[in-house]
Design a protein around this motif. Structure first.
Motif, PDB file in Angstrom:
ATOM      1  N   THR A 357      51.856  38.512  41.610  1.00  0.00           N
ATOM      2  CA  THR A 357      51.354  39.292  40.474  1.00  0.00           C
ATOM      3  C   THR A 357      50.106  38.649  39.879  1.00  0.00           C
ATOM      4  N   SER A 358      50.060  37.321  39.877  1.00  0.00           N
ATOM      5  CA  SER A 358      48.934  36.609  39.252  1.00  0.00           C
ATOM      6  C   SER A 358      47.687  36.567  40.143  1.00  0.00           C
ATOM      7  N   LEU A 359      47.861  36.672  41.453  1.00  0.00           N
ATOM      8  CA  LEU A 359      46.725  36.485  42.365  1.00  0.00           C
ATOM      9  C   LEU A 359      45.587  37.485  42.139  1.00  0.00           C
ATOM     10  N   PRO A 360      45.860  38.796  41.956  1.00  0.00           N
ATOM     11  CA  PRO A 360      44.737  39.710  41.674  1.00  0.00           C
ATOM     12  C   PRO A 360      43.996  39.354  40.386  1.00  0.00           C
ATOM     13  N   ILE A 361      44.721  38.803  39.404  1.00  0.00           N
ATOM     14  CA  ILE A 361      44.089  38.446  38.125  1.00  0.00           C
ATOM     15  C   ILE A 361      43.203  37.217  38.294  1.00  0.00           C
ATOM     16  N   THR A 362      43.772  36.143  38.858  1.00  0.00           N
ATOM     17  CA  THR A 362      42.993  34.917  39.036  1.00  0.00           C
ATOM     18  C   THR A 362      41.854  35.125  40.018  1.00  0.00           C
ATOM     19  N   GLY A 363      42.071  35.951  41.044  1.00  0.00           N
ATOM     20  CA  GLY A 363      41.009  36.239  42.016  1.00  0.00           C
ATOM     21  C   GLY A 363      39.855  37.005  41.390  1.00  0.00           C
ATOM     22  N   THR A 364      40.167  37.968  40.538  1.00  0.00           N
ATOM     23  CA  THR A 364      39.117  38.734  39.856  1.00  0.00           C
ATOM     24  C   THR A 364      38.322  37.847  38.912  1.00  0.00           C
ATOM     25  N   ILE A 365      39.009  36.938  38.221  1.00  0.00           N
ATOM     26  CA  ILE A 365      38.319  36.007  37.315  1.00  0.00           C
ATOM     27  C   ILE A 365      37.381  35.099  38.106  1.00  0.00           C
ATOM     28  N   ILE A 366      37.810  34.631  39.281  1.00  0.00           N
ATOM     29  CA  ILE A 366      36.942  33.813  40.142  1.00  0.00           C
ATOM     30  C   ILE A 366      35.687  34.591  40.511  1.00  0.00           C
ATOM     31  N   TYR A 367      35.854  35.859  40.874  1.00  0.00           N
ATOM     32  CA  TYR A 367      34.717  36.710  41.263  1.00  0.00           C
ATOM     33  C   TYR A 367      33.757  36.914  40.094  1.00  0.00           C
ATOM     34  N   ILE A 368      34.298  37.174  38.897  1.00  0.00           N
ATOM     35  CA  ILE A 368      33.453  37.372  37.718  1.00  0.00           C
ATOM     36  C   ILE A 368      32.677  36.095  37.387  1.00  0.00           C
ATOM     37  N   ASN A 369      33.342  34.953  37.494  1.00  0.00           N
ATOM     38  CA  ASN A 369      32.659  33.675  37.236  1.00  0.00           C
ATOM     39  C   ASN A 369      31.519  33.436  38.221  1.00  0.00           C
ATOM     40  N   LYS A 370      31.724  33.819  39.485  1.00  0.00           N
ATOM     41  CA  LYS A 370      30.658  33.651  40.480  1.00  0.00           C
ATOM     42  C   LYS A 370      29.486  34.572  40.186  1.00  0.00           C
ATOM     43  N   LEU A 371      29.800  35.796  39.742  1.00  0.00           N
ATOM     44  CA  LEU A 371      28.721  36.728  39.377  1.00  0.00           C
ATOM     45  C   LEU A 371      27.897  36.174  38.216  1.00  0.00           C
ATOM     46  N   LYS A 372      28.590  35.606  37.207  1.00  0.00           N
ATOM     47  CA  LYS A 372      27.877  35.025  36.070  1.00  0.00           C
ATOM     48  C   LYS A 372      27.012  33.847  36.492  1.00  0.00           C
ATOM     49  N   LYS A 373      27.556  33.040  37.422  1.00  0.00           N
ATOM     50  CA  LYS A 373      26.815  31.873  37.902  1.00  0.00           C
ATOM     51  C   LYS A 373      25.553  32.307  38.650  1.00  0.00           C
ATOM     52  N   LYS A 374      25.672  33.364  39.475  1.00  0.00           N
ATOM     53  CA  LYS A 374      24.506  33.879  40.198  1.00  0.00           C
ATOM     54  C   LYS A 374      23.478  34.462  39.251  1.00  0.00           C
ATOM     55  N   SER A 375      23.978  35.145  38.219  1.00  0.00           N
ATOM     56  CA  SER A 375      23.085  35.752  37.234  1.00  0.00           C
ATOM     57  C   SER A 375      22.285  34.685  36.492  1.00  0.00           C
ATOM     58  N   LYS A 376      22.973  33.596  36.121  1.00  0.00           N
ATOM     59  CA  LYS A 376      22.271  32.492  35.457  1.00  0.00           C
ATOM     60  C   LYS A 376      21.251  31.852  36.376  1.00  0.00           C
ATOM     61  N   GLY A 377      21.610  31.741  37.679  1.00  0.00           N
ATOM     62  CA  GLY A 377      20.694  31.158  38.661  1.00  0.00           C
ATOM     63  C   GLY A 377      19.430  31.991  38.809  1.00  0.00           C
ATOM     64  N   ARG A 378      19.573  33.315  38.821  1.00  0.00           N
ATOM     65  CA  ARG A 378      18.408  34.186  38.939  1.00  0.00           C
ATOM     66  C   ARG A 378      17.494  34.053  37.720  1.00  0.00           C
ATOM     67  N   LYS A 379      18.114  33.965  36.528  1.00  0.00           N
ATOM     68  CA  LYS A 379      17.317  33.839  35.306  1.00  0.00           C
ATOM     69  C   LYS A 379      16.519  32.537  35.307  1.00  0.00           C
ATOM     70  N   LYS A 380      17.157  31.454  35.789  1.00  0.00           N
ATOM     71  CA  LYS A 380      16.458  30.159  35.864  1.00  0.00           C
ATOM     72  C   LYS A 380      15.289  30.227  36.823  1.00  0.00           C
ATOM     73  N   ASN A 381      15.486  30.886  37.954  1.00  0.00           N
ATOM     74  CA  ASN A 381      14.410  31.019  38.950  1.00  0.00           C
ATOM     75  C   ASN A 381      13.241  31.819  38.411  1.00  0.00           C
ATOM     76  N   LYS A 382      13.569  32.888  37.673  1.00  0.00           N
ATOM     77  CA  LYS A 382      12.498  33.709  37.075  1.00  0.00           C
ATOM     78  C   LYS A 382      11.721  32.921  36.051  1.00  0.00           C
ATOM     79  N   SER A 383      12.428  32.112  35.274  1.00  0.00           N
ATOM     80  CA  SER A 383      11.774  31.289  34.255  1.00  0.00           C
ATOM     81  C   SER A 383      10.863  30.247  34.895  1.00  0.00           C
ATOM     82  N   ALA A 384      11.342  29.692  36.015  1.00  0.00           N
ATOM     83  CA  ALA A 384      10.543  28.668  36.718  1.00  0.00           C
ATOM     84  C   ALA A 384       9.274  29.276  37.293  1.00  0.00           C
ATOM     85  N   ILE A 385       9.384  30.493  37.819  1.00  0.00           N
ATOM     86  CA  ILE A 385       8.230  31.182  38.424  1.00  0.00           C
ATOM     87  C   ILE A 385       7.200  31.542  37.348  1.00  0.00           C
ATOM     88  N   ALA A 386       7.769  31.982  36.185  1.00  0.00           N
ATOM     89  CA  ALA A 386       6.891  32.362  35.093  1.00  0.00           C
ATOM     90  C   ALA A 386       6.144  31.135  34.539  1.00  0.00           C
TER      91      ALA A 386
END
Length: 386
Positions: A357-386
């Motif tokens: 029962t817990s696996l879909p919940i913890t798995g979804t949270i892992i996925y959301i955290n990875k999306l946030k991490k990628k989003s932060k990485g893109r913002k840093k790259n854009k800032s560096a380019i600018a």
């Protein structure tokens, strides 16, 4: 020059695990949640019901007198009687109030006083039935719900297998493998959530696969037939003997009563245990017996007898003598539900279902955290380019 990114087999398995988990997550959550609750269905229901208190005073009434008791006969057609070996436990009588009923209702009867405790339907019974329908059909029409649950079960099995592959680190060393056996509680919440998904999923994997393999028998008839062919015996087949009987030959004018039939059964199955008697009728003049020893290691280790009304033994099945494939096939349901070894196996299944029962919940949270991490990485790259 940077390293060239390659899309290997591990990355493919990771993507399969990710997207199948996201697609099926809500269904797997509902099926596992209802399965977790249903693990102790009987025990939970009993908490909300009145228990019959049996005090061993005097002698027990004869079974013939109980069977012919006007109060019992007025309830409907008596089909089976379960006689416990414990002197302070009530008899259980299965009675069909309506001939169309498949199994009838179970009445508890005090063998010393003939007092009847009628079946009690509580709110918990209704709740458990809702959980049952959710587990089997997602509260949908059976035609649609059953295959949907079956497909989700197949996906869950793929997730379990792919999860085991991903559980092993890229470089397999004891130091890195050992970390997968425990949860690092001193880490931040993201790491703890990852460990809950990774570690608990590993521990529950085998039971999840067992539940999936057996559970598909209810979802797909073709799968059940295929499993029967592989095992060499019928899954959900006739477990009551099914011996062809020449009734005319046995109809010799002799007739034994219920007590005599039970005495014969206990003589053949000479040990302490719970005995269930299926009563004969006009179409089938045969007593059917099931007995399980009090010290039995399994809830399915039942010996069976068939005795004609004339007193002749028709069929005898000793569980210990059955081939292994027949034992497994007859135990598909208790293997799936965890009741096969009683309380210990129920607790293991409860924990495995809770983890599922817990696996879909913890798995979804892992996925959301990875999306946030990628989003932060893109913002840093854009800032560096600018």
């Amino acid at each position: 020059m940077g390293k060239k990114n390659t899309y290997g087999i591990r990355a493919f398995i990771n993507d399969v695990h990710l997207w199948l988990g996201l697609v099926s997550g809500i269904i797997i959550f509902l099926v596992c949640l209802s399965g977790t609750i249903l693990t102790f269905e009987k025990e939970i229901e009993q908490w909300f019901k009145k228990d019959m208190k049996v005090v061993a005073v005097g002698t027990k009434k004869s079974l013939s007198s109980l069977v012919n008791d006007p109060n019992i006969r007025s309830k409907g057609l008596l089909t089976t009687i379960t006689i416990p070996s414990d002197e302070t436990s009530p008899y259980k009588l299965s009675i069909k109030e309506d001939p169309k009923q498949r199994r009838g209702s179970t009445y508890e009867v005090n063998p010393y006083t003939a007092e009847i405790l009628a079946p009690q339907e509580t709110g918990m019974d209704r709740f458990m039935f809702i959980m049952f329908k959710m587990h089997r059909w997602l509260l949908m029409d059976i035609k649609w719900g059953r295959p949907i649950v079956g497909i989700a079960t197949i996906i869950f099995m793929i997730l379990a297998l792919s999860g085991i592959v991903l559980w092993f680190p890229k470089k397999v060393k004891w130091k890195t493998v050992k970390a997968g056996f425990k949860i690092k509680t001193s880490a931040n919440w993201k790491r703890i959530n990852h460990d809950l998904h990774n570690t608990f999923g590993f521990y529950a994997c085998i039971l999840i696969l067992i539940m999936g393999i057996t559970g598909l028998c209810w979802s797909f008839e073709g799968y059940r037939d295929g499993l029967s062919a592989v095992m060499g015996t019928r899954v959900f087949g006739n477990r009551g003997g099914g011996t062809e009987v020449d009734l005319e030959r046995l109809d010799n004018g002799k007739s034994i009563n219920l007590e005599e039939a039970i005495a014969l059964a206990n003589k053949e199955l000479n040990y302490e245990g719970e005995l269930t008697v299926s009563l004969p009728n006009e179409k089938n003049p045969i007593y059917g017996f099931r007995k399980i020893a009090d010290n039995s290691w399994s809830t399915v280790a039942q010996d069976r007898l068939q005795i004609h009304e004339s007193g002749e033994m028709i069929n005898k099945e000793i569980y210990a003598d059955k081939p292994l494939n027949v034992k497994i096939a007859s135990a598909i349901k208790p293997i799936h539900t965890g009741t096969i070894y009683g309380g210990p196996s129920k607790w293991l299944y409860f924990l495995a279902c809770l983890i599922g029962t817990s696996l879909p919940i913890t798995g979804t949270i892992i996925y959301i955290n990875k999306l946030k991490k990628k989003s932060k990485g893109r913002k840093k790259n854009k800032s560096a380019i600018a």
